[in-house]
Design a protein around this motif. Structure first.
Motif, PDB file in Angstrom:
ATOM      1  N   GLY A 188      -6.008  -0.786 -13.201  1.00 57.54           N
ATOM      2  CA  GLY A 188      -5.663  -2.061 -12.604  1.00 57.54           C
ATOM      3  C   GLY A 188      -4.613  -2.781 -13.419  1.00 57.54           C
ATOM      4  N   ARG A 189      -3.751  -3.495 -12.734  1.00 48.64           N
ATOM      5  CA  ARG A 189      -2.728  -4.302 -13.411  1.00 48.64           C
ATOM      6  C   ARG A 189      -2.696  -5.682 -12.773  1.00 48.64           C
ATOM      7  N   ILE A 190      -2.882  -6.687 -13.615  1.00 52.28           N
ATOM      8  CA  ILE A 190      -2.867  -8.083 -13.177  1.00 52.28           C
ATOM      9  C   ILE A 190      -1.557  -8.687 -13.636  1.00 52.28           C
ATOM     10  N   GLN A 191      -0.697  -9.030 -12.683  1.00 53.81           N
ATOM     11  CA  GLN A 191       0.613  -9.573 -13.003  1.00 53.81           C
ATOM     12  C   GLN A 191       0.513 -11.048 -13.381  1.00 53.81           C
ATOM     13  N   SER A 192       1.502 -11.537 -14.105  1.00 50.13           N
ATOM     14  CA  SER A 192       1.581 -12.962 -14.414  1.00 50.13           C
ATOM     15  C   SER A 192       1.812 -13.758 -13.136  1.00 50.13           C
ATOM     16  N   THR A 193       1.409 -15.023 -13.173  1.00 48.99           N
ATOM     17  CA  THR A 193       1.571 -15.884 -12.010  1.00 48.99           C
ATOM     18  C   THR A 193       3.050 -16.171 -11.760  1.00 48.99           C
ATOM     19  N   ALA A 194       3.483 -16.073 -10.510  1.00 47.17           N
ATOM     20  CA  ALA A 194       4.860 -16.384 -10.120  1.00 47.17           C
ATOM     21  C   ALA A 194       4.822 -17.362  -8.955  1.00 47.17           C
ATOM     22  N   LYS A 195       5.327 -18.590  -9.186  1.00 47.11           N
ATOM     23  CA  LYS A 195       5.366 -19.637  -8.169  1.00 47.11           C
ATOM     24  C   LYS A 195       3.971 -19.930  -7.595  1.00 47.11           C
ATOM     25  N   GLY A 196       2.977 -19.867  -8.470  1.00 44.24           N
ATOM     26  CA  GLY A 196       1.613 -20.197  -8.059  1.00 44.24           C
ATOM     27  C   GLY A 196       0.854 -19.062  -7.411  1.00 44.24           C
ATOM     28  N   TYR A 197       1.479 -17.884  -7.318  1.00 38.48           N
ATOM     29  CA  TYR A 197       0.829 -16.744  -6.679  1.00 38.48           C
ATOM     30  C   TYR A 197       0.601 -15.624  -7.697  1.00 38.48           C
ATOM     31  N   ARG A 198      -0.418 -14.836  -7.434  1.00 39.67           N
ATOM     32  CA  ARG A 198      -0.802 -13.756  -8.329  1.00 39.67           C
ATOM     33  C   ARG A 198      -0.740 -12.431  -7.575  1.00 39.67           C
ATOM     34  N   THR A 199      -0.221 -11.394  -8.240  1.00 38.62           N
ATOM     35  CA  THR A 199      -0.179 -10.045  -7.674  1.00 38.62           C
ATOM     36  C   THR A 199      -1.043  -9.127  -8.521  1.00 38.62           C
ATOM     37  N   ILE A 200      -1.906  -8.366  -7.848  1.00 42.01           N
ATOM     38  CA  ILE A 200      -2.852  -7.492  -8.535  1.00 42.01           C
ATOM     39  C   ILE A 200      -2.814  -6.123  -7.873  1.00 42.01           C
ATOM     40  N   ASP A 201      -2.659  -5.074  -8.677  1.00 43.92           N
ATOM     41  CA  ASP A 201      -2.699  -3.692  -8.184  1.00 43.92           C
ATOM     42  C   ASP A 201      -3.951  -3.018  -8.736  1.00 43.92           C
ATOM     43  N   LEU A 202      -4.776  -2.464  -7.844  1.00 40.56           N
ATOM     44  CA  LEU A 202      -6.019  -1.825  -8.248  1.00 40.56           C
ATOM     45  C   LEU A 202      -6.107  -0.429  -7.648  1.00 40.56           C
ATOM     46  N   PHE A 203      -6.273   0.586  -8.503  1.00 40.24           N
ATOM     47  CA  PHE A 203      -6.567   1.940  -8.050  1.00 40.24           C
ATOM     48  C   PHE A 203      -8.078   2.115  -8.135  1.00 40.24           C
ATOM     49  N   ILE A 204      -8.716   2.276  -7.000  1.00 39.55           N
ATOM     50  CA  ILE A 204     -10.183   2.222  -6.965  1.00 39.55           C
ATOM     51  C   ILE A 204     -10.782   3.512  -6.413  1.00 39.55           C
ATOM     52  N   GLN A 205     -12.065   3.689  -6.715  1.00 40.33           N
ATOM     53  CA  GLN A 205     -12.864   4.788  -6.192  1.00 40.33           C
ATOM     54  C   GLN A 205     -14.256   4.268  -5.882  1.00 40.33           C
ATOM     55  N   ARG A 206     -15.001   5.037  -5.134  1.00 38.15           N
ATOM     56  CA  ARG A 206     -16.420   4.766  -5.025  1.00 38.15           C
ATOM     57  C   ARG A 206     -17.081   5.160  -6.341  1.00 38.15           C
ATOM     58  N   THR A 207     -18.301   4.726  -6.557  1.00 38.89           N
ATOM     59  CA  THR A 207     -18.979   5.035  -7.820  1.00 38.89           C
ATOM     60  C   THR A 207     -19.270   6.520  -7.971  1.00 38.89           C
ATOM     61  N   ASP A 208     -19.180   7.292  -6.860  1.00 38.57           N
ATOM     62  CA  ASP A 208     -19.361   8.744  -6.966  1.00 38.57           C
ATOM     63  C   ASP A 208     -18.060   9.461  -7.294  1.00 38.57           C
ATOM     64  N   GLY A 209     -16.971   8.674  -7.542  1.00 37.73           N
ATOM     65  CA  GLY A 209     -15.702   9.261  -7.941  1.00 37.73           C
ATOM     66  C   GLY A 209     -14.799   9.676  -6.797  1.00 37.73           C
ATOM     67  N   LYS A 210     -15.138   9.297  -5.558  1.00 38.63           N
ATOM     68  CA  LYS A 210     -14.336   9.693  -4.411  1.00 38.63           C
ATOM     69  C   LYS A 210     -13.517   8.526  -3.883  1.00 38.63           C
ATOM     70  N   LYS A 211     -12.425   8.864  -3.165  1.00 38.31           N
ATOM     71  CA  LYS A 211     -11.592   7.836  -2.534  1.00 38.31           C
ATOM     72  C   LYS A 211     -12.377   7.128  -1.434  1.00 38.31           C
ATOM     73  N   ILE A 212     -11.910   5.934  -1.099  1.00 36.17           N
ATOM     74  CA  ILE A 212     -12.514   5.191   0.004  1.00 36.17           C
ATOM     75  C   ILE A 212     -11.634   5.411   1.237  1.00 36.17           C
ATOM     76  N   ILE A 213     -12.054   6.296   2.107  1.00 35.48           N
ATOM     77  CA  ILE A 213     -11.235   6.644   3.265  1.00 35.48           C
ATOM     78  C   ILE A 213     -11.866   6.182   4.577  1.00 35.48           C
ATOM     79  N   ASP A 214     -13.116   5.802   4.524  1.00 35.12           N
ATOM     80  CA  ASP A 214     -13.802   5.338   5.732  1.00 35.12           C
ATOM     81  C   ASP A 214     -13.259   3.976   6.143  1.00 35.12           C
ATOM     82  N   ASP A 215     -12.804   3.865   7.389  1.00 38.11           N
ATOM     83  CA  ASP A 215     -12.178   2.625   7.865  1.00 38.11           C
ATOM     84  C   ASP A 215     -13.137   1.434   7.783  1.00 38.11           C
ATOM     85  N   GLU A 216     -14.393   1.644   8.112  1.00 40.87           N
ATOM     86  CA  GLU A 216     -15.350   0.540   8.074  1.00 40.87           C
ATOM     87  C   GLU A 216     -15.579   0.052   6.649  1.00 40.87           C
ATOM     88  N   SER A 217     -15.653   0.983   5.701  1.00 46.35           N
ATOM     89  CA  SER A 217     -15.841   0.600   4.298  1.00 46.35           C
ATOM     90  C   SER A 217     -14.640  -0.179   3.781  1.00 46.35           C
TER      91      SER A 217
END
Length: 409
Positions: free
Chosen positions: A270-299
């Motif tokens: 994850g990368r949390i960017q500095s605030t720019a004009k009152g807004y924040r940009t955050i990039d997160l590479f995530i997985q389920r706790t079992d180590g798999k991607k989240i591909i289910d549309d409902e999830s």
């Protein structure tokens, strides 16, 4: 910890330890508890070991931070041994902290409740529940159910030092101060049976589709509604990428990590960017706790909905009439672990003190809805010449000031 060289520069906290689910949330919760604001952040883990860097500054800048104590608290949260942690991860859980009852009997004055709350925060004592009562002869009995972040209240020295510090700071206003192990710990988690149904519906039924956020100005609402979450499952073969852009606010990083933790989502990078004009940009590479991607549309839809809800209104604030009285209510969701949000009571009492509004009574309790549990703060307000409580405009201004203080605006 690499401390700031110049005033205003951030202190850099680097954490390198075995990983566990929700560790980032737990660490950011402690940072928020100490009154610190995360200006930037980097998270990386391979599922076994993690590396976290946080750039933090005190808010307000005049806040005195016990950096040594903060380091000890962060260290105590990190898993200390990878082998023992993984062997015992499923079979053990930390025992809940002991709850103590602090009784403070004082002469009443404006801002008294916030001053006591400030002292407790400085002493790293967390308010789990409170009952404040004003007597007809202008005296106040404050009952605080508290836990100790330093885990030392079982010692007579820590209890005596707490009472002595409170008596010294409050001076002639303090009549008596007592601190003992609570015999009614179950009361800390009790619900709000007296919460009127119409008030509960207004407080807890805030939907993203509504045109306005309770107790927010039109400009604030417009900014909040610009929050966007972009999901990318093509960039990484092993992770789902979430790109979040939203208005910056106090506790934003904690809210995002708390929601991820409660949804059983693990952040690999994850990368949390500095605030720019009152807004924040955050990039997160995530997985389920079992180590798999989240591909289910409902999830994905559910996770994005929960995250947007936290960005839109992580705290609910309303000012309601209760017969002849006026009551300020503040609610925030409770973590699945049972922990409430840090420093809410501090911020609300601070806002009311700045407005010059006295608090006749106050209490904290838990309230359950169909989807989650909430921590509810109830303040019965005294009439003020500057803010006549019968006036809708005055009630709106009070709620707006409290909301902005809580959001750090």
């Amino acid at each position: 910890m690499e401390h700031a060289v110049k005033p205003g520069d951030p202190t850099v906290i680097t954490i390198n330890c075995p990983d566990k689910t929700g560790l980032g949330c737990d660490l950011c919760r402690i940072v928020l508890e100490f009154g610190l604001y995360v200006t930037r952040g980097d998270f990386a883990t391979d599922g076994k070991w993690c590396y976290i860097v946080l750039w933090v500054v005190p808010r307000p800048s005049s806040l005195k931070v016990d950096w040594g104590s903060l380091k000890n608290r962060l260290m105590s949260t990190c898993p200390s041994c990878m082998i023992s942690f993984y062997l015992n991860q499923q079979s053990t859980s930390s025992a809940p902290p002991s709850v103590y009852l602090l009784k403070v009997f004082c002469l009443d004055r404006k801002g008294l409740l916030h001053d006591v709350t400030k002292i407790l925060c400085e002493l790293e004592l967390t308010i789990q529940r409170v009952k404040v009562m004003t007597t007809p002869d202008d005296k106040v009995l404050d009952l605080f159910f508290i836990t100790d972040g330093m885990d030392l209240l079982h010692t007579k020295q820590r209890r005596d030092e707490t009472c002595e510090h409170l008596s010294d700071v409050l001076g002639e206003y303090c009549i008596s101060c007592e601190l003992q192990l609570s015999e009614t710990e179950c009361e800390v988690q009790q619900g709000c049976p007296s919460l009127p149904q119409e008030v509960a519906e207004e407080l807890f039924s805030c939907e993203l589709s509504k045109e306005a956020v309770p107790m927010s100005s039109a400009s604030d609402t417009a900014k909040l509604k610009k929050a966007t979450i972009t999901v990318d499952n093509l960039l990484s073969p092993a992770h789902t990428l979430l790109q979040i852009q939203c208005v910056d606010q106090k506790g934003l990083i904690y809210d995002i990590l708390r929601t991820s933790k409660d949804c059983d989502v693990q952040i690999a990078f994850g990368r949390i960017q500095s605030t720019a004009k009152g807004y924040r940009t955050i990039d997160l590479f995530i997985q389920r706790t079992d180590g798999k991607k989240i591909i289910d549309d409902e999830s994905i839809k559910y996770l994005c909905s929960r995250l947007k809800e936290e960005m839109l209104h992580p705290l609910r604030v309303i000012v309601a009439s209760r017969g002849p009285d006026t009551e300020l209510l503040v609610a925030n969701p409770v973590e699945l672990s049972g922990k409430g949000r840090p420093r809410v009571f501090y911020d609300v009492t601070f806002a009311l003190k700045k407005l010059g509004i006295c608090i006749f009574s106050a209490e904290i309790a838990r309230h359950s809805t169909a989807e989650r549990q909430w921590e509810v703060y109830r303040f019965r307000l005294d009439e003020s010449p500057e803010y006549p409580l019968a006036s809708r405009r005055a009630r709106t201004e009070i709620g707006d000031r409290v909301k902005k203080t809580l959001m750090g605006w």
